[in-house]
Scaffold this motif. Sequence first.
Motif, PDB file in Angstrom:
ATOM      1  N   ASP A  54       5.326   8.803  33.605  1.00 46.87           N
ATOM      2  CA  ASP A  54       4.987   8.387  32.244  1.00 46.87           C
ATOM      3  C   ASP A  54       4.485   6.948  32.217  1.00 46.87           C
ATOM      4  N   ARG A  55       5.141   6.074  32.946  1.00 48.33           N
ATOM      5  CA  ARG A  55       4.689   4.670  32.997  1.00 48.33           C
ATOM      6  C   ARG A  55       3.316   4.574  33.652  1.00 48.33           C
ATOM      7  N   ARG A  56       3.108   5.330  34.711  1.00 50.75           N
ATOM      8  CA  ARG A  56       1.813   5.322  35.403  1.00 50.75           C
ATOM      9  C   ARG A  56       0.718   5.857  34.475  1.00 50.75           C
ATOM     10  N   GLU A  57       1.028   6.911  33.737  1.00 50.33           N
ATOM     11  CA  GLU A  57       0.038   7.458  32.804  1.00 50.33           C
ATOM     12  C   GLU A  57      -0.292   6.454  31.706  1.00 50.33           C
ATOM     13  N   LEU A  58       0.700   5.776  31.182  1.00 51.36           N
ATOM     14  CA  LEU A  58       0.436   4.744  30.174  1.00 51.36           C
ATOM     15  C   LEU A  58      -0.449   3.641  30.738  1.00 51.36           C
ATOM     16  N   ARG A  59      -0.143   3.208  31.942  1.00 52.22           N
ATOM     17  CA  ARG A  59      -0.933   2.152  32.588  1.00 52.22           C
ATOM     18  C   ARG A  59      -2.393   2.606  32.764  1.00 52.22           C
ATOM     19  N   ASN A  60      -2.597   3.815  33.234  1.00 53.28           N
ATOM     20  CA  ASN A  60      -3.949   4.329  33.442  1.00 53.28           C
ATOM     21  C   ASN A  60      -4.704   4.479  32.126  1.00 53.28           C
ATOM     22  N   ARG A  61      -4.058   5.049  31.130  1.00 56.79           N
ATOM     23  CA  ARG A  61      -4.716   5.272  29.842  1.00 56.79           C
ATOM     24  C   ARG A  61      -5.042   3.959  29.145  1.00 56.79           C
ATOM     25  N   LEU A  62      -4.150   2.988  29.225  1.00 55.54           N
ATOM     26  CA  LEU A  62      -4.422   1.689  28.613  1.00 55.54           C
ATOM     27  C   LEU A  62      -5.584   0.994  29.314  1.00 55.54           C
ATOM     28  N   THR A  63      -5.656   1.094  30.622  1.00 54.45           N
ATOM     29  CA  THR A  63      -6.758   0.494  31.371  1.00 54.45           C
ATOM     30  C   THR A  63      -8.092   1.122  30.974  1.00 54.45           C
ATOM     31  N   VAL A  64      -8.139   2.441  30.890  1.00 54.81           N
ATOM     32  CA  VAL A  64      -9.377   3.130  30.497  1.00 54.81           C
ATOM     33  C   VAL A  64      -9.761   2.752  29.062  1.00 54.81           C
ATOM     34  N   LEU A  65      -8.787   2.696  28.184  1.00 55.75           N
ATOM     35  CA  LEU A  65      -9.038   2.301  26.798  1.00 55.75           C
ATOM     36  C   LEU A  65      -9.667   0.909  26.738  1.00 55.75           C
ATOM     37  N   LEU A  66      -9.060  -0.042  27.425  1.00 60.07           N
ATOM     38  CA  LEU A  66      -9.565  -1.414  27.413  1.00 60.07           C
ATOM     39  C   LEU A  66     -10.948  -1.508  28.045  1.00 60.07           C
ATOM     40  N   GLU A  67     -11.166  -0.759  29.112  1.00 56.99           N
ATOM     41  CA  GLU A  67     -12.484  -0.746  29.763  1.00 56.99           C
ATOM     42  C   GLU A  67     -13.567  -0.287  28.786  1.00 56.99           C
ATOM     43  N   HIS A  68     -13.298   0.766  28.052  1.00 58.10           N
ATOM     44  CA  HIS A  68     -14.302   1.293  27.124  1.00 58.10           C
ATOM     45  C   HIS A  68     -14.482   0.384  25.910  1.00 58.10           C
ATOM     46  N   LEU A  69     -13.420  -0.274  25.471  1.00 61.25           N
ATOM     47  CA  LEU A  69     -13.580  -1.267  24.412  1.00 61.25           C
ATOM     48  C   LEU A  69     -14.469  -2.417  24.892  1.00 61.25           C
ATOM     49  N   LEU A  70     -14.295  -2.824  26.141  1.00 62.76           N
ATOM     50  CA  LEU A  70     -15.137  -3.878  26.704  1.00 62.76           C
ATOM     51  C   LEU A  70     -16.594  -3.431  26.798  1.00 62.76           C
ATOM     52  N   LYS A  71     -16.821  -2.240  27.284  1.00 61.76           N
ATOM     53  CA  LYS A  71     -18.197  -1.736  27.392  1.00 61.76           C
ATOM     54  C   LYS A  71     -18.843  -1.673  26.018  1.00 61.76           C
ATOM     55  N   LEU A  72     -18.114  -1.163  25.049  1.00 60.85           N
ATOM     56  CA  LEU A  72     -18.644  -1.045  23.693  1.00 60.85           C
ATOM     57  C   LEU A  72     -19.004  -2.413  23.127  1.00 60.85           C
ATOM     58  N   GLY A  73     -18.190  -3.392  23.404  1.00 54.11           N
ATOM     59  CA  GLY A  73     -18.425  -4.715  22.853  1.00 54.11           C
ATOM     60  C   GLY A  73     -19.370  -5.597  23.642  1.00 54.11           C
ATOM     61  N   HIS A  74     -19.594  -5.281  24.930  1.00 58.46           N
ATOM     62  CA  HIS A  74     -20.319  -6.236  25.780  1.00 58.46           C
ATOM     63  C   HIS A  74     -21.457  -5.656  26.618  1.00 58.46           C
ATOM     64  N   TRP A  75     -21.700  -4.378  26.597  1.00 62.93           N
ATOM     65  CA  TRP A  75     -22.778  -3.812  27.415  1.00 62.93           C
ATOM     66  C   TRP A  75     -23.924  -3.410  26.497  1.00 62.93           C
ATOM     67  N   GLU A  76     -24.683  -4.392  26.095  1.00 61.93           N
ATOM     68  CA  GLU A  76     -25.727  -4.218  25.097  1.00 61.93           C
ATOM     69  C   GLU A  76     -26.807  -3.221  25.526  1.00 61.93           C
ATOM     70  N   GLU A  77     -27.218  -3.266  26.779  1.00 67.76           N
ATOM     71  CA  GLU A  77     -28.320  -2.420  27.237  1.00 67.76           C
ATOM     72  C   GLU A  77     -28.015  -0.930  27.094  1.00 67.76           C
ATOM     73  N   GLU A  78     -26.768  -0.551  27.220  1.00 66.80           N
ATOM     74  CA  GLU A  78     -26.389   0.861  27.171  1.00 66.80           C
ATOM     75  C   GLU A  78     -25.724   1.262  25.851  1.00 66.80           C
ATOM     76  N   ARG A  79     -25.524   0.296  24.980  1.00 66.96           N
ATOM     77  CA  ARG A  79     -24.757   0.562  23.758  1.00 66.96           C
ATOM     78  C   ARG A  79     -25.369   1.695  22.936  1.00 66.96           C
ATOM     79  N   GLN A  80     -26.650   1.679  22.732  1.00 64.41           N
ATOM     80  CA  GLN A  80     -27.267   2.685  21.868  1.00 64.41           C
ATOM     81  C   GLN A  80     -27.086   4.099  22.421  1.00 64.41           C
ATOM     82  N   SER A  81     -27.258   4.264  23.709  1.00 61.26           N
ATOM     83  CA  SER A  81     -27.182   5.618  24.278  1.00 61.26           C
ATOM     84  C   SER A  81     -25.755   6.065  24.616  1.00 61.26           C
ATOM     85  N   CYS A  82     -24.828   5.140  24.748  1.00 63.79           N
ATOM     86  CA  CYS A  82     -23.477   5.495  25.209  1.00 63.79           C
ATOM     87  C   CYS A  82     -22.379   5.341  24.164  1.00 63.79           C
ATOM     88  N   THR A  83     -22.692   4.775  23.020  1.00 63.12           N
ATOM     89  CA  THR A  83     -21.659   4.476  22.028  1.00 63.12           C
ATOM     90  C   THR A  83     -20.804   5.690  21.680  1.00 63.12           C
TER      91      THR A  83
END
Length: 158
Positions: A54-83
């Motif tokens: 359960d702790r490992r799953e939380l760690r993995n899911r939180l990491t993926v969540l944060l990664e996608h929040l970062l991409k959404l906020g900071h990867w301008e070139e792909e934002r339109q096609s990947c949002t």
Amino acid sequence: MTTQIPEVNKNSTLYDRDYYLWLETTVKLLREHRFDKLDINNLVEELEGLAKADRRELRNRLTVLLEHLLKLGHWEEERQSCTRGWKNTIREQRRQIKLLVNDSPSLKPFLLEIFAECYTNAREDAGEKTGLPIENFPEQCPFTLEEALDLDYLPVFE
């Protein structure tokens, strides 16, 4: 289906031979209050493993969540096609984290404990997966844990 209960000395080796049968046997012994027949060492290991999973799953899911929040906020070139895909991943990770914490509320403090580590990993993953320099992503997390888990929160586009 009736589960034949192995003799005590055989039950400890049953764990290695037939895990599913070992589980069935253990459940049956517990329900029948036949604690003296339990394979305690393997039972304890399994319970510890469940907590770690359960702790490992939380760690993995939180990491993926944060990664996608970062991409959404900071990867301008792909934002339109990947949002849409990023938002779907964000929603699913939030949903799964919420389910895990609802099932085990004592895990909620663990999220705060691992937040900085998960952000560091998410930042590295975002840099690797986007091909952008890691410096394109803030060194310090630009949102709080509460914001990251908030179903309505999305980062402000630069």
